[in-house]
Scaffold this motif. Structure first.
Motif, PDB file in Angstrom:
ATOM      1  N   ASN A   1      -0.575  57.842  43.050  1.00  0.00           N
ATOM      2  CA  ASN A   1      -0.530  56.384  42.905  1.00  0.00           C
ATOM      3  C   ASN A   1      -1.806  55.745  43.452  1.00  0.00           C
ATOM      4  O   ASN A   1      -2.342  54.810  42.871  1.00  0.00           O
ATOM      5  CB  ASN A   1       0.695  55.818  43.620  1.00  0.00           C
ATOM      6  N   TRP A  25      -3.170  54.893  39.848  1.00  0.00           N
ATOM      7  CA  TRP A  25      -2.491  53.659  39.427  1.00  0.00           C
ATOM      8  C   TRP A  25      -3.493  52.518  39.457  1.00  0.00           C
ATOM      9  O   TRP A  25      -4.141  52.275  40.474  1.00  0.00           O
ATOM     10  CB  TRP A  25      -1.303  53.351  40.337  1.00  0.00           C
ATOM     11  N   ALA A  62       8.103  56.705  38.526  1.00  0.00           N
ATOM     12  CA  ALA A  62       7.679  55.317  38.700  1.00  0.00           C
ATOM     13  C   ALA A  62       8.843  54.516  39.272  1.00  0.00           C
ATOM     14  O   ALA A  62       9.971  54.642  38.789  1.00  0.00           O
ATOM     15  CB  ALA A  62       7.246  54.743  37.353  1.00  0.00           C
ATOM     16  N   LYS A  72       6.902  49.523  38.967  1.00  0.00           N
ATOM     17  CA  LYS A  72       5.907  50.235  38.145  1.00  0.00           C
ATOM     18  C   LYS A  72       6.465  50.478  36.752  1.00  0.00           C
ATOM     19  O   LYS A  72       5.749  50.358  35.761  1.00  0.00           O
ATOM     20  CB  LYS A  72       5.548  51.581  38.791  1.00  0.00           C
TER      21      LYS A  72
END
Lengths: 650, 650
Positions: free
Chosen positions: A436, A440, A472, A476
């Motif tokens: 992440n 991300w 997720a 997310k």
């Protein structure tokens, strides 16, 4: 009754080797692009028993070897008389060319799953491999037990100086041509399409034969067959593995029913020694394709044996000289598939057999990482994911997300075997945080392919994995749905392979009507063009013969590709709504859905029998021969009773 | 000229597999007791070249495959025209049953040692294996190029309802019988002795055939052959590998000359695909036996290729599932032999190819140690050393001493390859101190077998190793000589295998006359009994047919065993006195000795040509075609000049 026995896994390694040596293209042999294992060449089989009265044994080896009874050696083929008492028997077999296996007839101790084996002369303690198929001493397990059934062409026409046969639908057949003049060169062109069969220059499978009056050709994929010259006697036999179609599906939507049936037929054609990718071109076993086949199988044949054969063939011997199929993601799917398989079939013995292979595979995956610990696959590894534009500089997000799921799968399996997996669980959690952090993109609200390149490019793939594998969180997920899944600006997926994952994600997210629509548009699009099986790739924008081109060749696209069978899984899992909650369906859920399809009915196979589902109007009914299930319908829940219909009406 | 090419080492792995599947005993097949490797099944071969003008290529595969020229695939067998320019060519071959190999004919770029290979479709960079033997596209390297020569029996007699043929001496022959009545069962009994051929119940090799008028039987060891029934036409062909006998030896002692010749003949019979242990019974490749064969070969054929084939076959694939031949000491001999081989032939390329295999083998050896760090071999490993009473409780001294020599050998090889080996040198030194601490018995003045058992038993073996490998200092050596080697109370060695080491030690210690006496007594003892080749075991106390018994079977003792060829080595190394000082005979010593034999003469092969030695009375002469040698005679030294006789007279 005696059965052939072999070193567990070697039957699969041997048949995989045979299979991967059979590809042909434009008249040339085309060996697999990856390392192929050979079975162990010398194996001992062992058994101890006690006989109350005199008994006898006789060894038939697949290879060469002898029977050793209480230390005394006897030639194979010889009937050995054994007195009453305790005995220790072994058969050591070498097979230079093929698969070492033993068949021991005996009135007291025939060869079967109770025997053990090992590579050494003494002390083997591994349980042998065996199968109910192989019970004839005259037919060794080197011969895969396909069935044959004569099929007749639906039509024929004289064209291009020969005869074109149309078998009416995609098939896989052994062709025998007879009545040929010895001096005439016969050209056979196999076509999945009419165009291919009439284009000897570009057809993938073609063969020229001369010098005999008849030819028997090994089985190949075709719908059309062109045979040059004046008409001869052509006989075709469908070669297949008889698998029982336990799953079924029917709805008010006739197109969807046809899609389901065509998917199921496509899947049958690809279910042979192992799950193949497609029946025409490479006919190899690919772990990514197989991963989806396991899922389809769960809702169609529920054939545990073919799934396990495929897993054993893909994994091969324990030493790994490269990733499965040379592809990093394909190694990861293999790990994940073992956990999924356990959830479906609940077979702890198989799981425990696979654990050492899982551990060494995971170790192999983890040997190549970058400075942040992200997996890279190592030198020469293929980072595939999909035939799609993707930024593959440095470690890529889709691989990392698969790796996290693989760690979880590994943990699930260790736990199922009674081992502590807290280290794996923790590692998966920590790794996700790192993914992440690096992958991300808060601004784009999505996972980017690569952080190394600086391009911050978004493709659907990693984001779909995050949803499917539940990696997720809610926020997310919502962001991925908005910014990726429902965002047409993100490049569309073109292979049924990743369409499968996309549909899976959409179903998990509850976009059922959209799924039905997309299936009908995409799969229905192929049917509208006359497809009798599902294609490897379909681009509605293309027209005519252009549709058959792929990999730079005019008919490179397979028109019968296993990964196209996804609707069987999607209908079974999300429309009929059946899924196991605990391994082997000890607990399960039935949560049907009819969105976009009207009334539906069908059945889903499980280890304990088939579950039948009917949804008619506002009423959903389930019949299961066993307990442990919960029917969920329109917000209501009801425990499923064994052996009777359980119903919820709105 | 084109040659067949294969993945380096796979030719040996394949022929080793064939060889180890051929043992038979009392009519039963008897596969090797150890793990047998298969060659890699799919291999790619690569070549890049630049053509000044148009050229062509054609692939003949051993297996199936195709030729890929600049990315375009062509069927095997097809002549491919290639334009002028730079080209990249590959051939990927799969061979399910045998050895994948390629033969590429071309006017510019035929297959040969310049090609590279790998298991992957692209990027292989290993140099291929090849041999001057295999240059015919119609005969693949799966067929080992033995030669055949018809031999006639020296005599025959009608006996026991059949005919007994005597071929006059031990041989290895393919027998063809013709003129048989179809309905008559023909019994063939092979005998290394007359008694064996006339004892169908107990003869090791016998065969019954029926149903045809003639039979062609694969080659087997024999001197005598019994064929049942009325006389038929029997044809015998000697099957052998033609190797040039470069070494020679002649002395005033006729018995020693006969011993040398019989040893050389014994060795020729055992030098085939690889160095065999013996030609009758198992015909397997054993690393301990081979270790001595390398030494004999150095003074007879100096055939580098057969030594390397043997090393490659023994080592097999890199992954080790067990010790070589399942025996810890045999793994260690393998390591030592690579260093010895380098000293003889000076081939750095071979050495560097072996290094990774050496390192992983050493790692395998070191994975099983006791709490003091002594090597134990691990579960199921065979601690052999010799067929002799030995106290094998816990780690044993002979293995530890072999291990120290193996560490030194490893160090020599690393250094020859230009790598630092100080760690290995240091380890060997420290380990020797520890061995002395635990295994040296000051009271007995000798190494004991085991310190664990408390029996403090002394056998010759470890003490011989300490002398041969130079691991005992002067004081310990003197003590070993007195307390072990010359001490008749210590159990005598009965196998020519360890006799070999014992003679070697005696020679190193300077007991030359004693060596000559013992050789004449022991080897001469066999000749006196009519031996035409040297036996596996010889006990002068035994009489009659009892001499042929071993391993619990009446004719179990091999009468043609490679380890009996030791005199060839002893005469060459210690009487003719030739030995390399630097790798590949860059420097060497010739230090002849005549003790107990009178005048001697002979030749010793080297990579640079044969060295001829003559000692007549008080004068020793050497003729060598190259420099670098020192002649040592009666305390005098002289540099050897190339191409002329160098002489020292007392």
């Amino acid at each position: 009754m005696a059965q052939w026995i072999w070193r567990y896994g070697d039957h699969e390694i041997y048949h995989s080797l045979l299979l991967h040596s059979r590809r042909e293209e434009f008249g040339a042999d085309y060996p697999a692009i990856w390392h192929t294992d050979a079975p162990e060449k010398t194996v001992s089989f062992f058994r101890e028993f006690e006989a109350e009265k005199p008994c006898w044994m006789r060894l038939t080896p697949c290879g060469k070897g002898s029977l050793v009874v209480d230390g005394k050696r006897f030639p194979s083929g010889e009937k050995v008389d054994i007195p009453a008492g305790k005995h220790s028997v072994s058969a050591r077999i070498v097979n230079v060319e093929g698969l070492p296996a033993a068949f021991v007839e005996s009135d007291i101790c025939p060869s079967n799953g109770e025997w053990t084996c090992g590579i050494r002369e003494r002390g083997g303690c591994e349980k042998v491999g065996t199968s109910g198929w192989y019970t004839d001493p005259d037919v060794t397990p080197e011969v895969f037990p396909f069935r044959y059934e004569e099929i007749k062409p639906a039509g024929k026409e004289a064209v291009n100086g020969g005869i074109l046969y149309d078998f009416g639908k995609e098939t896989f057949a052994r062709i025998t041509v007879s009545g040929c003049p010895e001096d005439e060169e016969i050209l056979l062109v196999y076509g999945e399409s009419r165009e291919e069969a009439l284009d000897p220059e570009n057809a993938v499978i073609r063969q020229r034969r001369k010098g005999k009056t008849g030819y028997e050709l090994h089985a190949r994929a075709l719908r059309y067959l062109f045979v040059s010259g004046a008409e001869k006697t052509v006989r075709a036999e469908f070669e297949y593995l008889p698998l029982e179609k336990r799953g079924s599906f029917h709805s008010d939507d006739e197109l969807m029913n046809r899609i389901w049936e065509t998917s199921a037929y496509t899947f049958l054609l690809n279910s042979r020694e192992f799950f193949l990718d497609g029946i025409k071109r490479d006919r190899w076993v690919w772990s990514g394709d197989a991963y989806q086949s396991y899922m389809v199988n769960a809702y169609l044949f529920f054939d545990k044996a073919i799934a396990e054969r495929t897993m054993l063939a893909l994994r091969g011997r324990d030493e790994m000289p490269e990733h499965i199929n040379t592809i990093l993601d394909y190694s990861l799917y293999w790990l994940i598939s073992i956990a999924d398989h356990y959830r479906l079939y609940g077979d702890r013995e198989f799981l425990i057999r696979m654990l050492p292979r899982m551990r060494s595979l995971l170790k192999y995956v983890e040997k190549d990482t970058d400075e942040n610990g992200f997996i890279t696959g190592g030198e020469g590894a293929w980072i595939f994911i999909d035939w799609s534009e993707m930024d593959k500089e440095g470690p890529i997000s889709a691989e990392q997300l698969l790796y996290i799921r693989a760690l979880e799968a590994m943990a699930e399996c260790e736990e199922a075997a009674g081992n502590d997996a807290s280290f794996l669980r923790e590692k998966a959690g920590t790794f996700l945080m790192k993914v992440n952090e690096f992958f991300w993109d808060a601004e784009k609200g999505a996972y980017i392919d690569s952080f190394v390149s600086g391009k911050r490019h978004v493709t659907r793939h990693a984001n779909l994995f995050a949803v499917i594998f539940g990696l997720a969180d809610e926020k997310k997920t919502a962001s991925i749905v908005k910014n990726v899944i429902l965002n047409d600006a993100v490049t569309q997926i073109t292979t049924p392979y990743f369409k499968f994952f996309e549909m899976d994600a959409l179903c998990r997210l509850g976009f059922m009507e959209r799924v039905a629509e997309r299936i009908k548009a995409y799969w229905g699009g192929m049917l509208a063009l006359g497809a009798t099986s599902i294609w490897e790739q379909f681009d509605p924008e293309k027209t005519g013969v252009e549709r058959y081109a792929m990999y730079g060749s005019a008919y490179g696209c397979s028109l019968c590709h296993a990964w196209g069978a996804g609707p069987v899984y999607l209908m079974g899992r999300y429309y009929l709504g059946v899924r196991p909650v605990k391994p082997g369906y000890e607990e399960y859920t039935v949560e049907p859905c009819t969105e976009g399809l009207g009334n539906i009915e069908g059945s889903v196979p499980t280890p304990k029998g088939d579950i039948r589902i009917k949804v008619c109007g506002n009423s959903a009914s389930v019949f299961a021969p066993f307990e442990g299930g919960i029917l969920v319908w329109k917000g209501k829940k009801k425990a499923i009773k064994a052996g009777e219909w359980t119903q919820i009406s709105e």
